[in-house]
Scaffold this active site. Structure first.
Site, PDB file in Angstrom:
ATOM      1  CB  SER A 114      -0.969  -0.027   1.176  1.00  0.00           C
ATOM      2  OG  SER A 114      -1.872   1.032   1.082  1.00  0.00           O
ATOM      3  CG  HIS A 115       0.031   3.671   3.200  1.00  0.00           C
ATOM      4  ND1 HIS A 115      -0.986   2.742   3.214  1.00  0.00           N
ATOM      5  CD2 HIS A 115       0.472   3.755   4.462  1.00  0.00           C
ATOM      6  CE1 HIS A 115      -1.170   2.311   4.448  1.00  0.00           C
ATOM      7  NE2 HIS A 115      -0.286   2.905   5.223  1.00  0.00           N
ATOM      8  CG  ASP A 279      -2.414   4.294  -1.528  1.00  0.00           C
ATOM      9  OD1 ASP A 279      -3.147   4.244  -2.534  1.00  0.00           O
ATOM     10  OD2 ASP A 279      -2.368   3.390  -0.675  1.00  0.00           O
ATOM     11  CG  ASP A 281      -2.642  -0.149  -2.758  1.00  0.00           C
ATOM     12  OD1 ASP A 281      -2.517   0.980  -2.242  1.00  0.00           O
ATOM     13  OD2 ASP A 281      -3.375  -1.032  -2.288  1.00  0.00           O
ATOM     14  CG  ASP A 283      -6.049   1.331  -1.444  1.00  0.00           C
ATOM     15  OD1 ASP A 283      -5.093   2.109  -1.288  1.00  0.00           O
ATOM     16  OD2 ASP A 283      -6.190   0.278  -0.782  1.00  0.00           O
ATOM     17  NE  ARG A 284      -4.171   4.431   3.099  1.00  0.00           N
ATOM     18  CZ  ARG A 284      -3.637   4.547   4.300  1.00  0.00           C
ATOM     19  NH1 ARG A 284      -2.935   5.615   4.608  1.00  0.00           N
ATOM     20  NH2 ARG A 284      -3.793   3.603   5.202  1.00  0.00           N
ATOM     21  CE  LYS A 378      -7.805   2.093   1.654  1.00  0.00           C
ATOM     22  NZ  LYS A 378      -7.794   1.599   3.014  1.00  0.00           N
TER      23      LYS A 378
END
Ligand code: G1P
Ligand code: ZN
Length: 545
Positions: A114-115, A279, A281, A283-284, A378
């Site tokens: 992710s982030h 971010d 991947d 999703d944010r 998300k």
């Protein structure tokens, strides 16, 4: 070409968290480590039938390509006959969710932390999503964990690496492998949800300027296709749009600290009208207007109040959900619309059942995550397009949209204070100390703030009645203010204490105040309650968002 059966030994530290398994790259590179975990996923899934599809892709971080080649060979050896892989090995998390749903795939494997930062010394991760497009449920991740403690052997199909860059089909033994263009699919999907004509006209006017920061992560190619090619935004709209294995040395987390370049542009002289980032991947999301930061909690509330104007959502909201620490701004909107507002524990997976049961259309978390029933993750670029569509329809700057929203519903001043890499034992003691006080505090006053109730948040899923306990400590005050304490479940080093602070202000005369100043009395109460300095040795948070 044949299948090799490779002997291995169990690892005991492989408990996957809410977002799959996240570790340092070096850990994943140990002999058999990735292979063990992947074999355990395959052993836990139903045995693939001939028609069952597996999708593989990642956020492009260091080790992405190597991991994909390994997983591909293992998938073939484990009986998959149809495998789809994102071109260049890339698929954003929301695009994966959309692809799983489109192809009715059995499972999708996403390589991402992710982030978290990427590179040889940084983080890697692996998570898997199921047929509804959402993260694997806990029962399944627990079963994978049990399998990792017993594994003796994994299976690998022996072959050369395949070319991930050219679109098309490859046949390996009995397995058909397709390299797919997830960018076009995702862009088509977004075009169906939002009014692209209106947004194109906004850019064409020449009076509207935006910046999108892809943070050298996975959304670069998606943003290029959608914002530049389909919506006609000028090339200099995009910042850091080329995916890099180390995210250009940055921390691909779209918040006030890590996307500071973008924040400075939006708060500087000649600031553009609109700014956004996503971010690692994809999703944010972070939303900014000229000289204004829209908190993710407010963004969710504005979405709820306006969603019926958008083409993909003309029937309005069936209900909304927010994670418990997310501000109560969306509750006010739900109340005025007469729809249910669900309060769930932190983590996207808790929205899955509500979405599948059609109890909600829209959901979000304070941690820069919003999404809707279009997928089961998300979705960063979706949120950006939502705001673009809104600005195009209302022909108003972001600041004006926010002021109007607050005039109508009141303003929730909100901030999260993170204490990162705290000693784990100290963090646990702090939480235990808080928990011990819960019983005796109700009705007590702290200066002007009188405590109405406090508890250790426990959630009963309204769809399957499953119970999730100990989801964070809530302190709720009579004026609607709240302080929430919880420990992060996603960190890779030590513990992270999160303190969430919120104060409601109905009076429009007081909607222009500075957030940290406005929250100062609550910050002091949080210290008084939790003795943060004494337990952690820290006199200030490491990140304030
Ligand atoms: C964090 C966020 C949470 C989000 C998760 C995955 O988890 O707070 O809202 O769902 O990352 O992106 P935490 O580290 O707080 O457990
Ligand atoms: Zn993410």
């Amino acid at each position: 070409m044949s299948i090799r059966y490779i002997a291995t030994t169990p690892f005991s530290d492989q408990k996957p968290g809410t977002s799959g398994l996240r570790k340092k790259v070096r850990v994943f590179q140990q002999p058999h480590y990735l292979e063990n975990f992947v074999q355990c996923i395959f052993d836990t899934l139903p045995k693939p039938a001939k028609k069952d599809i597996l999708i593989i892709g990642g956020d492009g971080r260091y080790y992405n390509q190597q991991a994909i080649q390994i997983i591909l060979k293992m998938a073939i050896a484990n009986g998959f006959r149809h495998i789809l892989i994102g071109q260049h090995g890339l698929i954003s998390t929301p695009a994966m969710s959309a692809q799983i749903r489109k192809y009715r795939a059995l499972c999708g494997i996403i390589l991402s932390a992710s982030h978290n930062p990427g590179g040889p010394e940084a983080d890697f991760g692996i998570k898997f999503n199921m047929g509804n497009g959402g993260p694997a449920p806990e029962a399944l991740t627990d079963a994978v964990y049990d399998a990792t403690r017993a594994i003796q052997e994994y299976r690998l199909f022996e072959s050369d690496d395949i070319d991930l860059d050219s679109l098309g089909e490859i046949q390996l033994a009995e397995t058909r492998i397709e390299i797919i263009d997830t960018v076009t699919d995702y862009a088509d999907f977004m075009q169906h949800l939002f009014d692209f004509d209106a947004i194109r006209a906004l850019f064409k006017s020449g009076l509207f300027h935006m910046l999108f920061d892809a943070m050298h992560a996975v959304t670069g190619p998606y943003a290029k296709e959608i914002l530049l090619r389909r919506l006609g935004a000028p090339t200099d709209t995009l910042l850091n749009a080329v995916p890099k294995e180390d995210f250009g040395g940055g921390h691909p987390d779209p918040n006030l600290l890590h996307a500071h370049e973008l924040v400075e542009r939006l708060f500087g002289a000649n600031a553009p009208d609109f700014g956004a980032a996503s971010d690692g991947d994809g999703d944010r999301n972070m939303i900014l207007g000229r000289h204004i930061f829209v908190t993710p909690s407010d963004s969710l509330a504005v979405m709820a109040a306006n969603i019926h104007h958008l083409p993909g959502y003309s029937s309005g909201l069936s209900g909304v959900a927010r994670s418990m620490p997310t501000s109560q701004a969306v509750d006010k909107v739900a109340e005025s619309l007469g729809v249910e507002c669900y309060e769930t524990p932190t983590g996207w997976k808790f929205f899955g059942n509500l979405l599948d049961a059609r109890k909600i259309t829209l959901c979000g978390e304070e941690s820069f995550g919003n999404g809707s029933d279009h997928i089961r993750e998300k979705d960063g670029l979706w949120a950006v397009l939502f705001w673009l569509n809104l600005i195009a329809l209302r022909q108003q700057p972001v600041l004006e949209i926010m002021r109007e929203h607050w005039r109508r519903f009141g303003r929730h001043y909100y901030s999260r204070h993170d204490y990162e890499e705290v000693d784990s034992t100290a963090a646990e003691s702090l939480m235990a100390h808080l928990r011990r006080q819960l019983g005796g505090l109700s009705g007590r006053s702290f200066g002007d703030y009188r405590l109405k109730a406090c508890d250790d948040f426990c959630y009963t899923d309204p769809v399957d009645n499953s119970i999730s306990e100990h989801q964070g400590l809530r302190f709720m005050f009579e004026d609607g203010s709240r302080i929430v304490f919880r420990l992060s479940g996603t960190g890779t080093a030590g513990a992270t204490l999160r303190v969430y602070l919120e104060r409601y202000e109905a009076d429009p005369e007081k909607h222009g105040l500075e957030t940290q100043q406005t929250l100062a009395p609550l910050i002091q109460i949080a210290e008084e309650l939790a003795q943060i300095q004494q337990f952690t040795g820290r006199d200030r948070p490491s990140v304030i968002t």
